[in-house]
Design a protein around this motif. Structure first.
Motif, PDB file in Angstrom:
ATOM      1  N   ALA A   1     -10.792   2.738   3.636  1.00  0.00           N
ATOM      2  CA  ALA A   1      -9.942   1.627   3.219  1.00  0.00           C
ATOM      3  C   ALA A   1      -9.634   0.723   4.396  1.00  0.00           C
ATOM      4  N   GLY A   2      -9.602  -0.564   4.113  1.00  0.00           N
ATOM      5  CA  GLY A   2      -9.356  -1.607   5.101  1.00  0.00           C
ATOM      6  C   GLY A   2     -10.351  -2.725   4.882  1.00  0.00           C
ATOM      7  N   LYS A   3     -10.054  -3.881   5.444  1.00  0.00           N
ATOM      8  CA  LYS A   3     -10.924  -5.036   5.258  1.00  0.00           C
ATOM      9  C   LYS A   3     -12.011  -5.046   6.333  1.00  0.00           C
ATOM     10  N   VAL A   4     -13.264  -4.914   5.887  1.00  0.00           N
ATOM     11  CA  VAL A   4     -14.412  -4.900   6.789  1.00  0.00           C
ATOM     12  C   VAL A   4     -15.081  -6.264   6.750  1.00  0.00           C
ATOM     13  N   PRO A   5     -15.224  -6.935   7.896  1.00  0.00           N
ATOM     14  CA  PRO A   5     -15.844  -8.263   7.894  1.00  0.00           C
ATOM     15  C   PRO A   5     -17.227  -8.253   7.263  1.00  0.00           C
ATOM     16  N   ASN A   6     -17.478  -9.264   6.464  1.00  0.00           N
ATOM     17  CA  ASN A   6     -18.800  -9.453   5.853  1.00  0.00           C
ATOM     18  C   ASN A   6     -19.608 -10.338   6.795  1.00  0.00           C
ATOM     19  N   ARG A   7     -20.510  -9.735   7.553  1.00  0.00           N
ATOM     20  CA  ARG A   7     -21.306 -10.452   8.553  1.00  0.00           C
ATOM     21  C   ARG A   7     -22.735 -10.617   8.045  1.00  0.00           C
ATOM     22  N   THR A   8     -23.320 -11.763   8.306  1.00  0.00           N
ATOM     23  CA  THR A   8     -24.743 -11.934   8.032  1.00  0.00           C
ATOM     24  C   THR A   8     -25.573 -11.675   9.285  1.00  0.00           C
ATOM     25  N   HIS A   9     -24.944 -11.781  10.452  1.00  0.00           N
ATOM     26  CA  HIS A   9     -25.582 -11.455  11.725  1.00  0.00           C
ATOM     27  C   HIS A   9     -24.563 -10.731  12.593  1.00  0.00           C
ATOM     28  N   GLY A  10     -25.081  -9.828  13.443  1.00  0.00           N
ATOM     29  CA  GLY A  10     -24.201  -9.114  14.354  1.00  0.00           C
ATOM     30  C   GLY A  10     -23.530  -7.937  13.688  1.00  0.00           C
ATOM     31  N   ASP A  11     -23.045  -7.022  14.520  1.00  0.00           N
ATOM     32  CA  ASP A  11     -22.391  -5.816  13.999  1.00  0.00           C
ATOM     33  C   ASP A  11     -21.109  -5.489  14.743  1.00  0.00           C
ATOM     34  N   GLY A  12     -20.620  -6.423  15.554  1.00  0.00           N
ATOM     35  CA  GLY A  12     -19.390  -6.188  16.295  1.00  0.00           C
ATOM     36  C   GLY A  12     -19.573  -5.450  17.597  1.00  0.00           C
TER      37      GLY A  12
ATOM     38  N   LEU B   1       0.837  -1.207   0.000  1.00  0.00           N
ATOM     39  CA  LEU B   1       0.000   0.000   0.000  1.00  0.00           C
ATOM     40  C   LEU B   1       0.866   1.250   0.000  1.00  0.00           C
ATOM     41  N   LEU B   2       1.821   1.329   0.938  1.00  0.00           N
ATOM     42  CA  LEU B   2       2.616   2.540   1.077  1.00  0.00           C
ATOM     43  C   LEU B   2       3.443   2.814  -0.167  1.00  0.00           C
ATOM     44  N   ARG B   3       4.000   1.770  -0.750  1.00  0.00           N
ATOM     45  CA  ARG B   3       4.809   1.968  -1.959  1.00  0.00           C
ATOM     46  C   ARG B   3       3.947   2.516  -3.101  1.00  0.00           C
ATOM     47  N   ARG B   4       2.798   1.889  -3.323  1.00  0.00           N
ATOM     48  CA  ARG B   4       1.921   2.348  -4.401  1.00  0.00           C
ATOM     49  C   ARG B   4       1.384   3.747  -4.124  1.00  0.00           C
ATOM     50  N   LEU B   5       1.096   4.027  -2.859  1.00  0.00           N
ATOM     51  CA  LEU B   5       0.582   5.344  -2.489  1.00  0.00           C
ATOM     52  C   LEU B   5       1.590   6.431  -2.815  1.00  0.00           C
ATOM     53  N   ASP B   6       2.839   6.225  -2.432  1.00  0.00           N
ATOM     54  CA  ASP B   6       3.858   7.260  -2.642  1.00  0.00           C
ATOM     55  C   ASP B   6       4.165   7.497  -4.114  1.00  0.00           C
ATOM     56  N   LEU B   7       3.882   6.491  -4.949  1.00  0.00           N
ATOM     57  CA  LEU B   7       4.133   6.614  -6.387  1.00  0.00           C
ATOM     58  C   LEU B   7       2.896   7.011  -7.179  1.00  0.00           C
ATOM     59  N   ALA B   8       1.732   7.021  -6.540  1.00  0.00           N
ATOM     60  CA  ALA B   8       0.475   7.276  -7.254  1.00  0.00           C
ATOM     61  C   ALA B   8       0.465   8.676  -7.858  1.00  0.00           C
ATOM     62  N   ALA B   9      -0.090   8.777  -9.064  1.00  0.00           N
ATOM     63  CA  ALA B   9      -0.143  10.060  -9.771  1.00  0.00           C
ATOM     64  C   ALA B   9      -1.568  10.523 -10.032  1.00  0.00           C
ATOM     65  N   ASN B  10      -2.571   9.693  -9.729  1.00  0.00           N
ATOM     66  CA  ASN B  10      -3.964  10.048 -10.019  1.00  0.00           C
ATOM     67  C   ASN B  10      -4.896   9.232  -9.128  1.00  0.00           C
ATOM     68  N   TRP B  11      -6.178   9.519  -9.249  1.00  0.00           N
ATOM     69  CA  TRP B  11      -7.186   8.864  -8.413  1.00  0.00           C
ATOM     70  C   TRP B  11      -7.205   7.355  -8.618  1.00  0.00           C
ATOM     71  N   ARG B  12      -7.097   6.909  -9.841  1.00  0.00           N
ATOM     72  CA  ARG B  12      -7.135   5.464 -10.096  1.00  0.00           C
ATOM     73  C   ARG B  12      -5.990   4.759  -9.391  1.00  0.00           C
ATOM     74  N   GLN B  13      -4.788   5.311  -9.478  1.00  0.00           N
ATOM     75  CA  GLN B  13      -3.642   4.685  -8.824  1.00  0.00           C
ATOM     76  C   GLN B  13      -3.743   4.795  -7.303  1.00  0.00           C
ATOM     77  N   PHE B  14      -4.304   5.880  -6.827  1.00  0.00           N
ATOM     78  CA  PHE B  14      -4.552   6.039  -5.389  1.00  0.00           C
ATOM     79  C   PHE B  14      -5.509   4.950  -4.898  1.00  0.00           C
ATOM     80  N   GLU B  15      -6.594   4.725  -5.611  1.00  0.00           N
ATOM     81  CA  GLU B  15      -7.548   3.684  -5.262  1.00  0.00           C
ATOM     82  C   GLU B  15      -6.898   2.301  -5.307  1.00  0.00           C
ATOM     83  N   ASP B  16      -6.069   2.073  -6.296  1.00  0.00           N
ATOM     84  CA  ASP B  16      -5.364   0.793  -6.406  1.00  0.00           C
ATOM     85  C   ASP B  16      -4.488   0.559  -5.177  1.00  0.00           C
ATOM     86  N   ALA B  17      -3.822   1.604  -4.717  1.00  0.00           N
ATOM     87  CA  ALA B  17      -2.987   1.473  -3.518  1.00  0.00           C
ATOM     88  C   ALA B  17      -3.834   1.122  -2.300  1.00  0.00           C
ATOM     89  N   LEU B  18      -4.946   1.816  -2.105  1.00  0.00           N
ATOM     90  CA  LEU B  18      -5.767   1.601  -0.916  1.00  0.00           C
ATOM     91  C   LEU B  18      -6.435   0.232  -0.910  1.00  0.00           C
TER      92      LEU B  18
END
Length: 789
Positions: free
Chosen positions: A452-463, A411-428
């Motif tokens: 950005a980050g991995k959000v659990p896919n829950r069918t029940h409960g909300d944490g 993530l950090l490597r791609r972020l620091d090299l990103a030049a536009n929104w698409r590349q920024f999204e790819d990094a995140l």
């Protein structure tokens, strides 16, 4: 003869005195050498192993390194070298915290932290991530580690190593990843709130417990204008057997930072006098000595990026390159679940899973303890994760996204090299954790936002509450697709901002998280940014200094209306004074001092009889009773009626609460609150070094306390031990006009001139330019070190 003896005695005394003086001089010189020797070499040249071509480290007037190299690996070697020069002991402390190795250097006082960190085992998770890392990202990470080790071996270790009597072990790639996971722990490790909610529910019922911990305020919420579809609401119904479980009777030894307070915003060029976007970010964390962040500029091999990073981690995490700017706040999304596991018996290792008894695994963790024999910790592992506690045949296991893999270095490597929104999204898209609200701006005039980050896919409960683990009802089904997370690009509002607030409606998986802050700061940000049609970059940055306290101003007005008819001269005067207060929590104001005492008194009257003082203190760590109380007063909310809190009961209690508060702050009938202790002194900033707990080390390492404005509800969210950790305002019309500053200073060496040279500028929210262009860097350079192969 007597004369001769006298002369002889005088000669002996002179000789003894000279000897003692020589010893004192030698000792003083030795102490001076020990103290001064860790100062890094920042001028001239140095021959080092591990680089292919020369690396140049230019430092400006604040000691910030601007590093230049011809190839990528050498660039990150230089970053590791420069960071170790400035922050080596802090880096070691961070990795030891993450990997559960503090007791080895400080003894049993840190054992509770090590036990927890070894239980969740961030160190092993980091090792797995490092082993899976491939390509240039792994090359860069290894080069960074080599730079750290070369710096450590080229100069005496900082004084802290000698005071604690230990040596540095070589830095490894996994250590940097462990620190990233430690940051996730500081921000996302929210299970202690799950436990708090469970305990409150047992005391006062589920509805009242949820209301006390609900930070929503109607009319002040600002959701991200996302283009993602609204997801189906998730059920949060729980079995009564889980609700009444007694397994969760422990406190997180490293609870996340309370009411984290970070802010960021991106403003489109049409709202800026320059015609170009401005992106601002001020992160808030627990106070740290040395400063939490380190500033750096990386130039060469395709990189031209500057900004903030946590010491021990390569790249830049908050800042800008030559085309885009980026900043973060904590996303406060529920990425953990506590699963209640049912074991066959009190002594059995077998637990129930979908009707079958499954044997839990054991992991032995040996913890070295300074001055004592090692402790071997037996960690029990279920299919959901490590067991945090067990009571008889019932236990609680932790499921947490960052224990299941990560790719944050990529993530950090791609972020620091990103030049536009698409590349920024790819990094995140690479991020597992921490969960961050990212804001974006580019030189083409675009602005954007992405959770950005991995959000659990829950069918029940909300944490929000512990869930049953004996079947699959509450299991995660992977993660939510990245494209479904809240995001926005060039919205019609031309402003995107976050402040740890609820960014999506409550009927969505993200919006249903129970961990968002109250929306007072985000509402204040939008209020300031929309006050004029166009603002200068400096005016946009000045929003970081805002100390308008919305909920305490409301409390002041409510209290004034109640007290003005009072026949009590002291209360009547206080009512008049509160009615005249403008809501600014300045350092010289006395109204916040009184209002906090009043809220505490109301809490004593309404909450303590129902939940007890211990649970009240737990509640106060993460929440403020003002939010639910004002919701009851303003909107007629009845969710707390069961514990005696109604609009009428609150208004009736205010005179008694104010009497208690007036006594506590020593208000008088003659002066009211005019001469009580001003808020800045009540809210003094405390910066204590980990080894600065006793004299004389406190005088060497600690920062002198100073009065500060703001509080947990203001944009300038300052508290004694928690507050702004970085300030950044990026002017995309002129990168050299961007402002960046640290709480204390660039160096972690207490006698370095850059140890605390930024304190005044930072606390006063001064605009401090960070040079970026070649010409600006050259003009700002004060010291130059050339590393030669």
């Amino acid at each position: 003869m007597a004369f001769s003896l006298k002369r002889g005695r005088a000669a002996v005394l002179r000789a003894v005195a000279l000897t003692l003086l020589s010893i004192v001089v030698i000792i003083a010189a030795l102490v001076a050498w020990i103290i001064r020797s860790p100062l890094p070499k920042i001028n001239g040249s140095l021959k080092v192993a591990g680089i292919q071509a020369p690396v140049t480290i230019r430092r400006d007037s604040r000691g910030i390194p601007h590093i230049e190299a011809a190839n990528e690996a050498d660039l990150f070697f230089g970053e590791g070298f420069a960071c170790a020069q400035d922050r080596l002991w802090q880096m070691d402390l961070l990795r030891r915290t993450a990997e559960g190795e503090l007791s080895e250097i400080v003894g049993p006082a840190a054992l509770h932290i090590d036990r927890y960190m070894r239980t969740v085992d961030l160190g092993a998770a980091a090792q797995r991530d490092a082993s899976a890392l491939r390509g240039q990202s792994r090359v860069d990470l290894d080069a960074y580690a080599a730079g750290v080790n070369e710096a450590a071996s080229s100069h005496p270790l900082p004084l802290e190593f000698r005071l604690l009597g230990y040596h540095l072990r070589p830095w490894a790639a996994a250590d940097s990843i462990a620190i990233i996971k430690l940051m996730a722990q500081r921000l996302d490790d929210q299970w202690s709130q799950v436990e708090l909610r469970s305990l409150l529910e047992k005391k006062i019922g589920l509805r009242a417990a949820r209301s006390l911990m609900d930070a929503q305020v109607a009319g002040l919420e600002h959701f991200i204008p996302s283009t993602s579809p609204t997801a189906k609401p998730k059920s949060s119904s729980l079995a009564s057997s889980v609700m009444n479980a007694d397994a969760l009777m422990l406190v997180n030894p490293l609870p996340p930072d309370p009411q984290s307070g970070s802010n960021n915003w991106s403003v489109a060029g049409k709202r800026v006098t320059t015609g170009f976007p401005v992106l601002a970010n001020d992160t808030h964390l627990g106070h740290s000595v040395p400063s939490t962040y380190w500033l750096v500029h990386l130039h060469g091999a395709g990189y031209d990026v500057e900004g903030f990073i946590i010491p021990g981690i390569p790249f830049v995490a908050l800042g800008h390159n030559e085309r885009i700017a980026f900043g973060v706040t904590s996303g406060d999304v529920a990425v953990e679940d506590i699963f209640i596991e049912r074991f066959r018996s009190r002594t059995s290792d077998e637990y129930l899973a979908n009707g079958h008894w499954v044997r839990a695994a054991h992991r032995a963790e040996r913890i070295q303890i300074k001055g004592q024999k090692d402790e071997v910790l037996d960690v029990l592992l279920t299919r959901h994760g490590p067991v945090l506690s067990r009571k008889g045949a019932t236990a609680n296991a932790l499921a947490w996204n960052i224990l299941r893999g990560g790719n944050e270095i990529e993530l950090l490597r791609r972020l620091d090299l990103a030049a536009n929104w698409r590349q920024f999204e790819d990094a995140l898209s690479q991020v597992v954790g921490p969960m961050f609200n990212w804001v974006y701006a580019d030189v083409d005039g675009n602005i954007g936002y992405q959770l950005a980050g991995k959000v659990p896919n829950r069918t029940h409960g909300d944490g929000s509450l512990p869930v049953e683990g004996q079947d699959d009802r509450y299991d995660w089904h992977g993660y939510l697709p990245f494209a479904s997370l809240p995001h926005a690009f060039n919205p019609s509002t031309r402003i995107l901002a976050t402040a740890n607030n609820q960014v999506a409606p409550p009927n969505t998986p993200v919006g249903s998280s129970p961990y968002f802050d109250a929306p007072y700061r985000i509402d204040g940000i939008y209020r300031r940014l929309t006050a004029q049609a166009k603002l200068t970059p400096e005016a946009i940055g000045d929003v970081q200094a805002d100390v308008h306290d919305i909920p305490r101003l409301q409390l002041a007005h409510i209290t004034a209306r109640v007290l003005l008819p009072s026949t009590d001269a002291r209360l009547h005067l206080i009512g008049t004074q509160l009615g005249a207060w403008d809501g600014q929590a300045t350092a010289t104001s006395t109204a916040p001092t009184f209002l906090i005492a009043e809220a505490r008194a109301l809490e004593d009257m309404f909450l303590v009889p129902k939940i007890g003082p211990g649970l009240r203190d737990r509640y106060d760590y993460d929440f403020s009773v003002l939010v639910p109380l004002e919701r009851v007063i303003d909107s007629g909310d009845t969710s707390l009626r069961s514990i005696g809190i109604t609009r009428a009961s609150i208004l009736a209690a205010i005179p008694a609460a104010c009497t208690r508060a007036a006594d506590a702050v020593r208000a008088t009938a003659r002066d009211g609150i005019a001469r009580i202790e001003p808020w800045g002194m009540q809210n003094k900033a405390i910066f204590e070094h980990p080894v600065g707990r006793t004299w004389p080390l406190d005088a060497l390492f600690n920062i002198k306390q100073f009065a500060q404005p703001g509080d947990g509800f203001t944009i300038y969210a300052a508290k004694p031990d928690h507050g702004p950790a970085s300030r950044m305002v990026n002017d995309l019309s002129d990168w050299d006009n961007s402002s960046m500053s640290l709480t204390l200073g660039e160096s972690g060496i207490f006698n370095d001139t850059h140890y605390q040279d930024q304190v005044q500028d930072f606390s006063s929210v001064k605009w401090v330019r960070m040079p970026f262009s070649d010409a600006a860097v050259k003009a700002a350079t004060k010291d130059t070190l050339r590393l030669n192969p």
